[in-house]
Design a protein around this motif. Sequence first.
Motif, PDB file in Angstrom:
ATOM      1  N   ALA A  72       0.824  -1.209   0.000  1.00  7.67           N
ATOM      2  CA  ALA A  72       0.000   0.000   0.000  1.00  7.67           C
ATOM      3  C   ALA A  72       0.860   1.261   0.000  1.00  7.67           C
ATOM      4  N   THR A  73       1.930   1.243   0.779  1.00  8.38           N
ATOM      5  CA  THR A  73       2.845   2.392   0.832  1.00  8.38           C
ATOM      6  C   THR A  73       3.494   2.613  -0.531  1.00  8.38           C
ATOM      7  N   ARG A  74       3.927   1.553  -1.152  1.00 10.46           N
ATOM      8  CA  ARG A  74       4.577   1.672  -2.463  1.00 10.46           C
ATOM      9  C   ARG A  74       3.602   2.215  -3.510  1.00 10.46           C
ATOM     10  N   ARG A  75       2.384   1.704  -3.477  1.00 10.57           N
ATOM     11  CA  ARG A  75       1.386   2.180  -4.440  1.00 10.57           C
ATOM     12  C   ARG A  75       1.103   3.663  -4.219  1.00 10.57           C
ATOM     13  N   SER A  76       0.973   4.069  -2.956  1.00  8.51           N
ATOM     14  CA  SER A  76       0.696   5.469  -2.647  1.00  8.51           C
ATOM     15  C   SER A  76       1.822   6.377  -3.133  1.00  8.51           C
ATOM     16  N   TYR A  77       3.060   5.961  -2.903  1.00 11.15           N
ATOM     17  CA  TYR A  77       4.204   6.747  -3.367  1.00 11.15           C
ATOM     18  C   TYR A  77       4.189   6.886  -4.887  1.00 11.15           C
ATOM     19  N   ARG A  78       3.948   5.782  -5.571  1.00  8.53           N
ATOM     20  CA  ARG A  78       3.989   5.827  -7.046  1.00  8.53           C
ATOM     21  C   ARG A  78       2.916   6.751  -7.603  1.00  8.53           C
ATOM     22  N   ILE A  79       1.742   6.704  -7.014  1.00  5.71           N
ATOM     23  CA  ILE A  79       0.675   7.592  -7.481  1.00  5.71           C
ATOM     24  C   ILE A  79       1.055   9.047  -7.252  1.00  5.71           C
ATOM     25  N   GLU A  80       1.547   9.356  -6.043  1.00  7.31           N
ATOM     26  CA  GLU A  80       1.881  10.742  -5.726  1.00  7.31           C
ATOM     27  C   GLU A  80       3.043  11.254  -6.575  1.00  7.31           C
ATOM     28  N   VAL A  81       4.083  10.440  -6.743  1.00  5.45           N
ATOM     29  CA  VAL A  81       5.232  10.874  -7.537  1.00  5.45           C
ATOM     30  C   VAL A  81       4.852  11.014  -9.010  1.00  5.45           C
TER      31      VAL A  81
END
Length: 340
Positions: A161-170
């Motif tokens: 979930a953290t990785r997905r959130s980072y990728r979306i934001e970046v």
Amino acid sequence: MTAGRLRRWNLLPLLGLLAVAACGGPEPVPPVADTRPVVRPDPGPSQEELRKARAERNRAANAAAAEALVKASATSTAQRDFYDRAERALRAQGRLRRDRVPMDAPIDAETLTRNFIAVALRDEYGQGGIQAGDGGAPAPLRRWQDPVRLQIEFGTTSDVATRRSYRIEVSQYAARLAEATGHRVSLTDSGGNFVVMVLSDDERRAIGPRLAQLVPGIPAHDIAAMQDLDADNFCTVFAYSRGAAPVYSNAVALIRAELPPLLQSSCIHEELAQGMGLANDSPEARPSIFNDDEEFALLTRHDELLLKILYDPRLRPGMSAAEAEPVVRQIATELMAQNI
């Protein structure tokens, strides 16, 4: 010596001969039924099988992240609490603001010009990685020439979930940087030239070999600076050029995995924008993320205009402050007249 080529046989003469031969001669032999089994292409895994495989990979990644967190050092665990308290304290003081166009901080062409010179044409760090005083060391104008390809690397403590959130934001922020600069900026899964590393305290201290792979020839003092990052530094970025060229070819940003959401977003905004070429912080820059007072957490309209100025074709990499200032003032005047 000639370069190697694929040699392709020319089938046209052969096909022509076969066609001529078929016009005469003996009666054709009746065709024989082909009794060989038909080999059908493998359809590959079904959508359900792919879904199950993806779910299993996610489960394994989450399990690894949970195990890594259990094994995390006392320092890393304490840092999560420390940064949670830091974020709450900053917000209680009215800092980490998220307004893009704050009404209490109007800007004009002179403000943009002064802040651009302070942020883009001075360096926070001097030779040998030593922090410069008095507003930073004078530096030439630097920016990217090649497209910027952002690549995120995570330590094992970051779950799915953290990785997905980072990728979306970046990815969304990359689009915003591209719009502001007119330069190509995008997120990629591999082969990036601007790597964003999200690491826990333990992972960061062991990152030296990976940094040497990402940026061959990276100075030892830069590796040490990232491995020994002070607790009050939430994140950092280093950008590199080939030789003495004023054009960036690689960059590495480091963001602590222990940060709470708003400080995480603040680090993404500041470090990626600084890695585009706005390398310095200034106590006079307002409203801006390029100011260590933490008043603003996210990129403001003022900062977008600084990025737009930086990538204006009328400026060129290598310009000194004296050379750039009249051009910057002209661009800033035009931008304010457009009211963008």
